[in-house]
Design an enzyme around this catalytic site. Sequence first.
Site, PDB file in Angstrom:
ATOM      1  N   CYS A  10      -2.880   1.131  -5.006  1.00  0.00           N
ATOM      2  CA  CYS A  10      -2.399   0.667  -3.704  1.00  0.00           C
ATOM      3  C   CYS A  10      -3.372   1.078  -2.600  1.00  0.00           C
ATOM      4  CB  CYS A  10      -1.005   1.227  -3.432  1.00  0.00           C
ATOM      5  SG  CYS A  10      -0.296   0.692  -1.856  1.00  0.00           S
ATOM      6  N   CYS A  17       7.302   3.387  -5.033  1.00  0.00           N
ATOM      7  CA  CYS A  17       7.972   2.667  -3.951  1.00  0.00           C
ATOM      8  C   CYS A  17       8.608   1.360  -4.397  1.00  0.00           C
ATOM      9  CB  CYS A  17       6.995   2.409  -2.801  1.00  0.00           C
ATOM     10  SG  CYS A  17       5.680   1.230  -3.177  1.00  0.00           S
TER      11      CYS A  17
END
Length: 396
Positions: free
Chosen positions: A113, A210
């Site tokens: 990410c 997440c």
Amino acid sequence: MLNSLDLKGRPQDTRVVVAMSGGVDSSVTAALLKSEGYDVVGITLQLYDHGAATHRKGACCAGQDIHDARNVAERIGIPHYVLDYENRFRESVIDNFADSYASGETPVPCIECNRSIKFRDLLSTARELGAAALATGHYVASRRLADGSRALVCAADADRDQSYFLFATTREQLDYLRFPLGDMTKPQTRELARRFGLNVADKHDSQDICFVPTGRYTDIIGRLRPNAIEPGDIVDLDGRVIGSHQGIVHFTVGQRRGLGIASTAPLYVVRLDAASRRVVVGPREALRMDRITLRDINWIGDGALDSAVGEGLEIFVRVRSTRAPQPAWLRAAGGGYEVELVAGEEGVSPGQACVFYDAPSGQARVLGGGFIQSAAAKSAVANGPARRPLVEAMRG
């Protein structure tokens, strides 16, 4: 003359984009820079369908987090934008995460990410907005070197240091990135949040992956890569079947609990063989590895990688985010690179990162790193004359 961000120009003439996740760290970063007079623009990324995760504790970038980021921006008086990055996040992070697990690895999605979403796509957006820098709330620091380039160093707060997750940051990105919290402790950050009157001052830290609002990552992998949930055998180091499992995705190298095997001595997952859907288990001593083969090396130390390595470069490496750096040698081998650990490490898992440092503690400089492709031990597990050398802990 350089300002506090080590950039030319007055703060009021310097635009800075802040990546705002809705947590206390990025919120304080934005408030701190605003208080110093910078032209701050806050950007929050919508990375996945956050509806199901709105009330999930420990998940970042969810609906509540976007709401919190917007409130902070309003409180400190900066423009705030929410960008829909769902498609690129799914392709770059979620799909890679599922593929990695299906091949028997243990991936670290936060690294991907940072590498492909925040420090590539968001950084590009920040440039388009005319920003002189992209600032984040990561606990890591950078220092200007004599030649004008920047070095990545560990955070002052060792318990919060996030350098492991940022090893893939390139030199070009480092020149543009700023980490205002790198020399602060978490309590100091929370105190600043209270001084700025931010309602996220006591907000919990994100801990889960997440995009897994339930906390059960196997649900996502099973939906995206059903083959990772297919049953198979649990075997010992000699290949004897001693049990069965419901999918290699439920296991990781070094795991002891949840094996579902009755044994007189503790057994650990030594490696995963995705092709045969086999989980290989053995005694704890079978976990100790001495040599690690790496892929996708990123080098941010001095000079070119080959020149720096030479016949062997003495460094310190971290093979998991929760472990301290250990002494090692970095060498060129077989057209790639490998690390030889001075004292060995247990539970070295393919898919994890092996991050290079120039010192074992303190605000050590990050020299780069790579992803673990395989690991091997120097010697056999001494358990009888028929015992073959410990095979490479290669998954897939």
